[in-house]
Scaffold this motif. Sequence first.
Motif, PDB file in Angstrom:
ATOM      1  N   ALA A 200       0.834  -1.198   0.000  1.00 46.64           N
ATOM      2  CA  ALA A 200       0.000   0.000   0.000  1.00 46.64           C
ATOM      3  C   ALA A 200       0.873   1.255   0.000  1.00 46.64           C
ATOM      4  CB  ALA A 200      -0.934  -0.013   1.203  1.00 46.64           C
ATOM      5  N   LEU A 201       1.934   1.228   0.774  1.00 52.42           N
ATOM      6  CA  LEU A 201       2.820   2.383   0.852  1.00 52.42           C
ATOM      7  C   LEU A 201       3.534   2.628  -0.466  1.00 52.42           C
ATOM      8  CD1 LEU A 201       3.672   4.560   2.818  1.00 52.42           C
ATOM      9  CD2 LEU A 201       5.428   3.017   3.706  1.00 52.42           C
ATOM     10  N   ASP A 202       3.919   1.567  -1.147  1.00 50.93           N
ATOM     11  CA  ASP A 202       4.520   1.725  -2.478  1.00 50.93           C
ATOM     12  C   ASP A 202       3.559   2.417  -3.438  1.00 50.93           C
ATOM     13  OD1 ASP A 202       7.178   0.777  -2.338  1.00 50.93           O
ATOM     14  OD2 ASP A 202       6.514  -1.309  -2.393  1.00 50.93           O
TER      15      ASP A 202
ATOM     16  N   PHE B 202       8.986   0.048  13.986  1.00 51.80           N
ATOM     17  CA  PHE B 202       8.070   0.057  12.851  1.00 51.80           C
ATOM     18  C   PHE B 202       8.762   0.651  11.626  1.00 51.80           C
ATOM     19  CE2 PHE B 202       5.029   2.096  10.042  1.00 51.80           C
ATOM     20  CZ  PHE B 202       4.080   1.104   9.849  1.00 51.80           C
ATOM     21  N   GLY B 203       9.442   1.772  11.804  1.00 47.30           N
ATOM     22  CA  GLY B 203      10.147   2.385  10.686  1.00 47.30           C
ATOM     23  C   GLY B 203      11.208   1.473  10.104  1.00 47.30           C
ATOM     24  N   ARG B 204      11.921   0.787  10.978  1.00 47.65           N
ATOM     25  CA  ARG B 204      12.978  -0.122  10.523  1.00 47.65           C
ATOM     26  C   ARG B 204      12.394  -1.269   9.694  1.00 47.65           C
ATOM     27  NH1 ARG B 204      14.893  -0.671  15.140  1.00 47.65           N
ATOM     28  NH2 ARG B 204      16.500   0.927  14.996  1.00 47.65           N
TER      29      ARG B 204
ATOM     30  N   HIS C 178      10.063  -3.675   3.686  1.00 51.97           N
ATOM     31  CA  HIS C 178       8.883  -4.196   2.993  1.00 51.97           C
ATOM     32  C   HIS C 178       8.360  -3.268   1.902  1.00 51.97           C
ATOM     33  CE1 HIS C 178       8.898  -6.835   6.533  1.00 51.97           C
ATOM     34  NE2 HIS C 178       8.174  -7.667   5.819  1.00 51.97           N
ATOM     35  N   ILE C 179       9.167  -2.297   1.502  1.00 50.38           N
ATOM     36  CA  ILE C 179       8.790  -1.448   0.370  1.00 50.38           C
ATOM     37  C   ILE C 179       9.820  -1.598  -0.736  1.00 50.38           C
ATOM     38  CG2 ILE C 179       7.476   0.235   1.717  1.00 50.38           C
ATOM     39  CD1 ILE C 179       9.933   2.078   1.620  1.00 50.38           C
ATOM     40  N   GLN C 180       9.360  -1.436  -1.965  1.00 48.14           N
ATOM     41  CA  GLN C 180      10.250  -1.493  -3.120  1.00 48.14           C
ATOM     42  C   GLN C 180      10.798  -0.113  -3.477  1.00 48.14           C
ATOM     43  OE1 GLN C 180      11.062  -4.517  -4.518  1.00 48.14           O
ATOM     44  NE2 GLN C 180       9.793  -5.338  -2.848  1.00 48.14           N
TER      45      GLN C 180
END
Length: 277
Positions: free
Chosen positions: A128-130, A158-160, A165-167
């Motif tokens: 979703a963030l991607d 969480f930030g780490r 988990h993002i491309q």
Amino acid sequence: MFTGISTASLFGRELLEENLKEIGRQGIGHAEVFLNTFCEYREPFVKKLRRIADDLGISIHSLHPYGVQFEPQLFSGYERTLADALGIFEQVLVAAKVLGAGVYVFHGGMFYKPATHHRHNYDRIGKALDRILALAAQYEITIAYENVHWCWFHCPEFGRKILKHIQSEQLAFTLDIKQAAQSGFDPLMYLEVMKGRLANVHICDFMHCEEGRLKTCLPFQGEMDFSALRQALRAAEYCGPIMLEVYRQDYQSKEELFDCYQKVEQFFNLPVKADIS
């Protein structure tokens, strides 16, 4: 580094446009604009803000919408909810573009119910963030995910994890001092995660009162080690803004707020050789 102030610091004293004018009248050249509600996301209103900023010589670095209105829904699995949220999100991206704000301060998902433990689906959040980052990139806007004590990004971990988990390489961060303190973490712990991706810093101060209650206050009135923060930011080669963002209960008068801003400006603009470790 350079200093500025968020219109959120004046929230509730006047309407947004009047608060922006007050910032300009104080000779402050950099600001973050906090859009409070849906009608303030609309382009005619945002163009009005841009005219005010241009007339008063204010450069708007970042835009901060009232994210609880739509940002959690950007992670929804229900198609219609997601479509509506993306529509509002894109409207805010247009607003940022009109204002010349290259940075969008993002809260993301939040805790709807208190929970001691919350299990995140990082794969789903990352995808979703991607999508969010790709849409923002179309408008040349950087998403700066902010640590917030009542949101998913309440702890450094969480930030780490989300970075794994993002491309996209486009994700940036906003470090918020008061939110770190309210989360119970040393603000510099977040900086370790955000290093190299930091686009914005919100400063405030805090103190611990009776029974462990935490109270926010103006910078240099509480417990925050601002010398350590300044040193850490310089070590991280941070060149962005230091935005004064405080709550309205943290001061009595506008004069007190703007006097504090002058102290913030002087402190963070000290030459490196004057920095005392």
